[in-house]
Design a protein around this motif. Structure first.
Motif, PDB file in Angstrom:
ATOM      1  N   GLU A   1       4.357  -0.938   8.200  1.00 47.16           N
ATOM      2  CA  GLU A   1       4.254  -0.728   9.638  1.00 47.16           C
ATOM      3  C   GLU A   1       2.963  -1.323  10.151  1.00 47.16           C
ATOM      4  OE1 GLU A   1       2.225   3.546  10.356  1.00 47.16           O
ATOM      5  OE2 GLU A   1       4.257   3.662   9.555  1.00 47.16           O
ATOM      6  N   ARG A   2       2.941  -1.577  11.450  1.00 49.67           N
ATOM      7  CA  ARG A   2       1.735  -2.032  12.101  1.00 49.67           C
ATOM      8  C   ARG A   2       1.254  -0.961  13.067  1.00 49.67           C
ATOM      9  NH1 ARG A   2       0.545  -7.236  11.219  1.00 49.67           N
ATOM     10  NH2 ARG A   2      -0.730  -7.495  13.076  1.00 49.67           N
ATOM     11  N   TYR A   3      -0.010  -1.004  13.403  1.00 48.34           N
ATOM     12  CA  TYR A   3      -0.573  -0.011  14.310  1.00 48.34           C
ATOM     13  C   TYR A   3      -1.664  -0.671  15.136  1.00 48.34           C
ATOM     14  CZ  TYR A   3      -4.601   0.189  11.200  1.00 48.34           C
ATOM     15  OH  TYR A   3      -5.710  -0.137  10.461  1.00 48.34           O
ATOM     16  N   ASN A   4      -2.105   0.008  16.145  1.00 49.47           N
ATOM     17  CA  ASN A   4      -3.134  -0.523  17.034  1.00 49.47           C
ATOM     18  C   ASN A   4      -4.506  -0.361  16.382  1.00 49.47           C
ATOM     19  OD1 ASN A   4      -4.762  -1.326  19.118  1.00 49.47           O
ATOM     20  ND2 ASN A   4      -4.226   0.342  20.500  1.00 49.47           N
ATOM     21  N   ALA A   5      -5.123  -1.486  16.030  1.00 48.58           N
ATOM     22  CA  ALA A   5      -6.436  -1.452  15.380  1.00 48.58           C
ATOM     23  C   ALA A   5      -7.577  -1.466  16.388  1.00 48.58           C
ATOM     24  CB  ALA A   5      -6.577  -2.631  14.428  1.00 48.58           C
ATOM     25  N   GLY A   6      -7.252  -1.438  17.670  1.00 47.77           N
ATOM     26  CA  GLY A   6      -8.300  -1.422  18.678  1.00 47.77           C
ATOM     27  C   GLY A   6      -8.674  -2.818  19.130  1.00 47.77           C
TER      28      GLY A   6
ATOM     29  N   GLY B   1     -27.022   3.472  17.335  1.00 46.94           N
ATOM     30  CA  GLY B   1     -26.872   4.635  18.190  1.00 46.94           C
ATOM     31  C   GLY B   1     -26.063   5.749  17.577  1.00 46.94           C
ATOM     32  N   ASP B   2     -25.350   5.467  16.521  1.00 50.69           N
ATOM     33  CA  ASP B   2     -24.647   6.506  15.771  1.00 50.69           C
ATOM     34  C   ASP B   2     -25.004   6.291  14.306  1.00 50.69           C
ATOM     35  OD1 ASP B   2     -22.629   8.489  14.938  1.00 50.69           O
ATOM     36  OD2 ASP B   2     -21.839   8.230  16.953  1.00 50.69           O
ATOM     37  N   ASP B   3     -24.127   6.676  13.371  1.00 55.49           N
ATOM     38  CA  ASP B   3     -24.479   6.604  11.955  1.00 55.49           C
ATOM     39  C   ASP B   3     -24.901   5.196  11.544  1.00 55.49           C
ATOM     40  OD1 ASP B   3     -23.751   9.298  11.672  1.00 55.49           O
ATOM     41  OD2 ASP B   3     -21.662   8.760  11.343  1.00 55.49           O
ATOM     42  N   GLY B   4     -25.768   5.129  10.530  1.00 62.45           N
ATOM     43  CA  GLY B   4     -26.308   3.848  10.100  1.00 62.45           C
ATOM     44  C   GLY B   4     -25.359   3.067   9.224  1.00 62.45           C
ATOM     45  N   ILE B   5     -25.288   3.434   7.947  1.00 62.91           N
ATOM     46  CA  ILE B   5     -24.367   2.815   6.989  1.00 62.91           C
ATOM     47  C   ILE B   5     -23.429   3.904   6.496  1.00 62.91           C
ATOM     48  CG2 ILE B   5     -24.157   1.665   4.763  1.00 62.91           C
ATOM     49  CD1 ILE B   5     -26.954   0.497   5.242  1.00 62.91           C
ATOM     50  N   VAL B   6     -22.116   3.668   6.628  1.00 59.24           N
ATOM     51  CA  VAL B   6     -21.127   4.702   6.326  1.00 59.24           C
ATOM     52  C   VAL B   6     -20.004   4.132   5.468  1.00 59.24           C
ATOM     53  CG1 VAL B   6     -19.701   6.535   7.288  1.00 59.24           C
ATOM     54  CG2 VAL B   6     -21.588   5.613   8.635  1.00 59.24           C
ATOM     55  N   LEU B   7     -19.628   4.884   4.443  1.00 64.16           N
ATOM     56  CA  LEU B   7     -18.414   4.602   3.677  1.00 64.16           C
ATOM     57  C   LEU B   7     -17.367   5.625   4.079  1.00 64.16           C
ATOM     58  CD1 LEU B   7     -20.474   2.920   2.086  1.00 64.16           C
ATOM     59  CD2 LEU B   7     -19.380   3.698  -0.024  1.00 64.16           C
ATOM     60  N   LYS B   8     -16.147   5.145   4.386  1.00 66.98           N
ATOM     61  CA  LYS B   8     -15.070   6.027   4.843  1.00 66.98           C
ATOM     62  C   LYS B   8     -13.781   5.716   4.089  1.00 66.98           C
ATOM     63  CE  LYS B   8     -16.756   6.368   9.661  1.00 66.98           C
ATOM     64  NZ  LYS B   8     -16.837   7.818   9.831  1.00 66.98           N
ATOM     65  N   SER B   9     -12.855   6.667   4.122  1.00 62.57           N
ATOM     66  CA  SER B   9     -11.521   6.425   3.577  1.00 62.57           C
ATOM     67  C   SER B   9     -10.483   7.086   4.470  1.00 62.57           C
ATOM     68  CB  SER B   9     -11.394   6.972   2.152  1.00 62.57           C
ATOM     69  OG  SER B   9     -10.046   6.849   1.710  1.00 62.57           O
ATOM     70  N   PHE B  10      -9.492   6.273   4.905  1.00 61.98           N
ATOM     71  CA  PHE B  10      -8.398   6.766   5.738  1.00 61.98           C
ATOM     72  C   PHE B  10      -7.083   6.861   4.967  1.00 61.98           C
ATOM     73  CE2 PHE B  10     -11.370   5.038   8.848  1.00 61.98           C
ATOM     74  CZ  PHE B  10     -11.378   6.018   9.822  1.00 61.98           C
ATOM     75  N   SER B  11      -7.085   6.451   3.706  1.00 60.36           N
ATOM     76  CA  SER B  11      -5.845   6.433   2.941  1.00 60.36           C
ATOM     77  C   SER B  11      -6.026   7.149   1.613  1.00 60.36           C
ATOM     78  CB  SER B  11      -5.410   4.988   2.670  1.00 60.36           C
ATOM     79  OG  SER B  11      -4.323   4.961   1.765  1.00 60.36           O
ATOM     80  N   LYS B  12      -5.114   8.071   1.307  1.00 61.21           N
ATOM     81  CA  LYS B  12      -5.193   8.789   0.031  1.00 61.21           C
ATOM     82  C   LYS B  12      -4.927   7.860  -1.149  1.00 61.21           C
ATOM     83  CE  LYS B  12      -0.365  10.402   0.092  1.00 61.21           C
ATOM     84  NZ  LYS B  12       0.047   9.686  -1.135  1.00 61.21           N
TER      85      LYS B  12
ATOM     86  N   GLY C   1      -9.033  18.899   6.026  1.00 71.96           N
ATOM     87  CA  GLY C   1      -7.631  18.557   5.790  1.00 71.96           C
ATOM     88  C   GLY C   1      -7.021  17.682   6.856  1.00 71.96           C
ATOM     89  N   ARG C   2      -7.774  16.719   7.368  1.00 68.00           N
ATOM     90  CA  ARG C   2      -7.222  15.833   8.400  1.00 68.00           C
ATOM     91  C   ARG C   2      -6.075  15.000   7.825  1.00 68.00           C
ATOM     92  NH1 ARG C   2     -11.294  12.284  11.912  1.00 68.00           N
ATOM     93  NH2 ARG C   2     -11.550  14.321  12.933  1.00 68.00           N
ATOM     94  N   GLU C   3      -5.033  14.844   8.618  1.00 68.51           N
ATOM     95  CA  GLU C   3      -3.852  14.081   8.220  1.00 68.51           C
ATOM     96  C   GLU C   3      -3.994  12.645   8.699  1.00 68.51           C
ATOM     97  OE1 GLU C   3       0.970  14.387   9.028  1.00 68.51           O
ATOM     98  OE2 GLU C   3      -0.333  16.097   9.418  1.00 68.51           O
ATOM     99  N   TYR C   4      -3.815  11.667   7.801  1.00 70.09           N
ATOM    100  CA  TYR C   4      -3.937  10.262   8.157  1.00 70.09           C
ATOM    101  C   TYR C   4      -2.598   9.552   7.985  1.00 70.09           C
ATOM    102  CZ  TYR C   4      -8.978  10.979   7.841  1.00 70.09           C
ATOM    103  OH  TYR C   4     -10.256  11.437   8.032  1.00 70.09           O
ATOM    104  N   THR C   5      -2.262   8.713   8.934  1.00 72.86           N
ATOM    105  CA  THR C   5      -1.085   7.833   8.883  1.00 72.86           C
ATOM    106  C   THR C   5       0.138   8.520   8.272  1.00 72.86           C
ATOM    107  OG1 THR C   5      -1.833   6.873   6.771  1.00 72.86           O
ATOM    108  CG2 THR C   5      -2.450   5.724   8.801  1.00 72.86           C
ATOM    109  N   HIS C   6       0.476   9.657   8.818  1.00 71.82           N
ATOM    110  CA  HIS C   6       1.712  10.372   8.472  1.00 71.82           C
ATOM    111  C   HIS C   6       1.725  10.915   7.049  1.00 71.82           C
ATOM    112  CE1 HIS C   6       2.903   8.548  12.202  1.00 71.82           C
ATOM    113  NE2 HIS C   6       2.903   7.344  11.688  1.00 71.82           N
ATOM    114  N   ASN C   7       0.564  11.034   6.437  1.00 74.01           N
ATOM    115  CA  ASN C   7       0.529  11.696   5.133  1.00 74.01           C
ATOM    116  C   ASN C   7       0.798  13.180   5.291  1.00 74.01           C
ATOM    117  OD1 ASN C   7      -0.120   9.368   3.784  1.00 74.01           O
ATOM    118  ND2 ASN C   7      -2.326   9.711   3.883  1.00 74.01           N
ATOM    119  N   LYS C   8       1.229  13.810   4.218  1.00 73.00           N
ATOM    120  CA  LYS C   8       1.338  15.259   4.237  1.00 73.00           C
ATOM    121  C   LYS C   8      -0.063  15.863   4.272  1.00 73.00           C
ATOM    122  CE  LYS C   8       3.678  15.580   0.468  1.00 73.00           C
ATOM    123  NZ  LYS C   8       4.430  16.161  -0.674  1.00 73.00           N
TER     124      LYS C   8
END
Length: 550
Positions: A118-123, A241-252, A337-344
């Motif tokens: 699927e595709r989604y709006n990346a901004g 103006g917000d966080d400096g260097i950040v590592l994130k994960s949106f996918s399990k 427990g945030r839900e990402y991209t329709h994950n359970k």
């Protein structure tokens, strides 16, 4: 007499030649084709819209097999441009790529989700690339997001750089300024090098004012690495103006691993170096080394998992902290427990095998540093060593982000909330009962060679440990107020060794122990000369559970 001779051997011969004449990459183009954007109609006058001309140069370069698209002296106003495989966008010293202030020049971008069909709006973004390889942004020029004008005029935010599912990326030397959203976002990328860049986008930079005293925040994170691997980020100056260097994960199914962050200087209106917040996947094998974090409103170093992911084999070493209004160190396992991209709904995650060492800090704020899990999921195998922190101290009321109408609640060991579902920030618990470190729900923690002091008298304990097992405190040197309950407060500590510790100033008690789960505590080789008593308890457990040895 027989004369010694050197016998010819092809392998030895090759090695000698290689040392004398270093090999070059025969596939490397040492004289790449240069495409000047002016040749494609760009005006560079700061008024004309040069988007189409720059894009045409990029397309020509890409179709020819790659090369350099170059911006020379001038200001080139542009909307979204799409960087393509084989292209290096080079911005010469004296040149500026300037973001347009017209919202129509930034189309919404549909991006492919790497874990779903699927595709989604990346901004929106000023420079965007998806599914490309061997791409680069370089030069000593400036990329100006025109963020203040863009956000204020149109309520539109755009990344300056957003790369999605790309590999073999180099970003070096450029200055990224005045953003309207996360300055850089590298999402599901592989083999990424960021070196020697400057980010300058710290709105509301006056730390003596409330956070948004002068202008609304634009979430101008300096650099976001999302679900990416094999990343080297070095020699950068981040002023954000917000966080400096950040590592994130949106996918399990993904996460960040094999990442080094080194030799960076960071000042932010939020957190300095952060791993987590969005934390669906796995963070592992990350090294943060030789960095300075200064004039930062929240935490200096923050590691957190709250969305079902995991974190392990993280090393943070050789960090200098100065004027950190929040916590010097914040390690958190929660269950937002945030839900990402329709994950359970995710299960609770894990944090283990963390080493934080050689941290020196001055003018650290009054919230208190914290290392906390939750009752159902403790942190495991956490080591802090060679930590030297001086706090501002003081007992006056503390106000959230400097707003005089938002007093921060002062906590005791008995009323620190769990905040299991809350957004993870170093100030979520309120003003903690320890000016130094508050530790809760941890299995296996070593604190070695800690020096904790304050500039103005603070009547809290230096360390509070609650529901902690396999606890080693070796070599604490702590300043303490004579009005503090104790140098160390421990509740429900199990299997603990507290050794070689010194109270730097007179105190009521060295250790105050409580909790009916307290057991197997050993005190050894501590110096009691500044203490009214070395041990106090609330009689909730047998005193025989504490063993004192000289």
């Amino acid at each position: 007499m027989q004369q010694n001779t050197l016998c010819y051997h092809p392998v030895i011969h090759f090695i000698i030649l290689a040392l004398l004449f270093p090999l070059t990459n025969v596939h490397a183009d040492t004289n790449p084709m240069v495409y000047y954007v002016q040749d494609y109609g760009a005006k560079g006058d700061g008024k004309s819209l040069d988007t189409k001309s720059i894009q045409n140069a990029i397309d020509a370069c890409h179709h020819a097999g790659g090369g350099v698209v170059q911006l020379n002296s001038g200001t080139f106003m542009s909307g979204t441009i799409f960087l393509k495989s084989g292209v290096r966008l080079h911005i010469e010293k004296g040149a500026t790529l300037l973001g347009s202030t017209n919202a129509q020049d930034y189309p919404d971008i549909g991006a492919q989700d790497p874990t779903k069909e699927e595709r989604y709006n990346a901004g929106k973004a000023l420079i965007y690339s998806e599914g490309q390889h061997h791409i680069s942004v370089s030069g000593q020029g400036v990329i100006d997001g025109n963020g203040a004008a863009l956000a204020n005029l149109n309520q539109v935010r755009a990344h300056i750089i957003h790369f999605k599912a790309c590999h073999d990326i180099k970003i070096n030397d450029v200055s990224l300024v005045n953003g309207s959203w996360w300055i850089q976002k590298y999402d599901t990328c592989n083999n990424l090098q960021i070196d020697g860049i400057t980010v300058n986008s710290k709105e509301n930079s006056d730390m003596n004012k409330p956070r948004y005293a002068d202008t609304p925040g634009r979430n101008t994170d300096g650099c976001n690495i999302v679900d990416s691997r094999n990343v080297q980020l070095s020699n950068c100056h981040i002023f954000s103006g917000d966080d400096g260097i950040v590592l994130k994960s949106f996918s399990k199914d993904l996460g960040c691993h094999n990442v080094t962050i080194s030799n960076c200087i960071i000042s932010t209106n939020a957190s300095g170096i952060k791993i987590g917040t969005e934390s669906a996947g796995k963070f592992h094998d990350v090294l943060v080394n030789n960095c300075i974090v200064y004039d930062t409103r929240l935490g200096g170093i923050e590691l957190m998992v709250v969305d079902g992911g995991s974190m392990e084999r993280i090393v943070v070493t050789n960090i200098s902290l100065n004027n950190i209004l929040g916590a010097a160190i914040y390690v958190r396992l929660g269950n937002r427990g945030r839900e990402y991209t329709h994950n359970k709904m995710p299960s609770v995650g894990s944090v283990k095998d963390i080493l934080i060492q050689n941290i020196y800090g001055t003018k650290i704020g009054r919230y208190g540093s914290s290392i906390t899990g939750i009752p159902s999921a403790p942190l495991k195998n956490i080591t802090l060593e060679n930590i030297d922190l001086t706090f501002t101290g003081g007992n006056a009321p503390l106000y959230f982000e400097g707003y005089p109408t938002k007093p921060v609640e002062e906590r005791t060991i008995d009323n620190v909330p769990e905040e299991e579902k809350s957004y993870p920030r170093c100030d979520i618990f309120g003003k903690l009962p320890a000016y130094g470190f508050y530790i809760r729900h941890v299995e296996g923690i070593d604190l070695r060679n800690l020096k904790l002091r304050f500039e103005e008298e603070d009547t809290r304990s230096a360390i509070v440990a609650d529901d902690v097992s396999n606890f080693v405190l070796d070599g604490l040197k702590a300043q303490i107020s004579p009005h503090a309950p104790a140098v160390i407060q421990g509740r429900n500590m199990q299997t603990a060794a507290i050794v070689n510790c010194i109270s730097l100033t007179p105190a009521k008690s060295f250790l105050h122990a409580s909790g009916n789960k307290t057991q197997q505590i050993v005190l050894s080789s501590n110096i009691w000369k500044n203490l009214g008593t070395h041990l106090s308890t609330d009689n909730s457990f047998p005193i025989s559970e504490i063993h004192e040895k000289k």
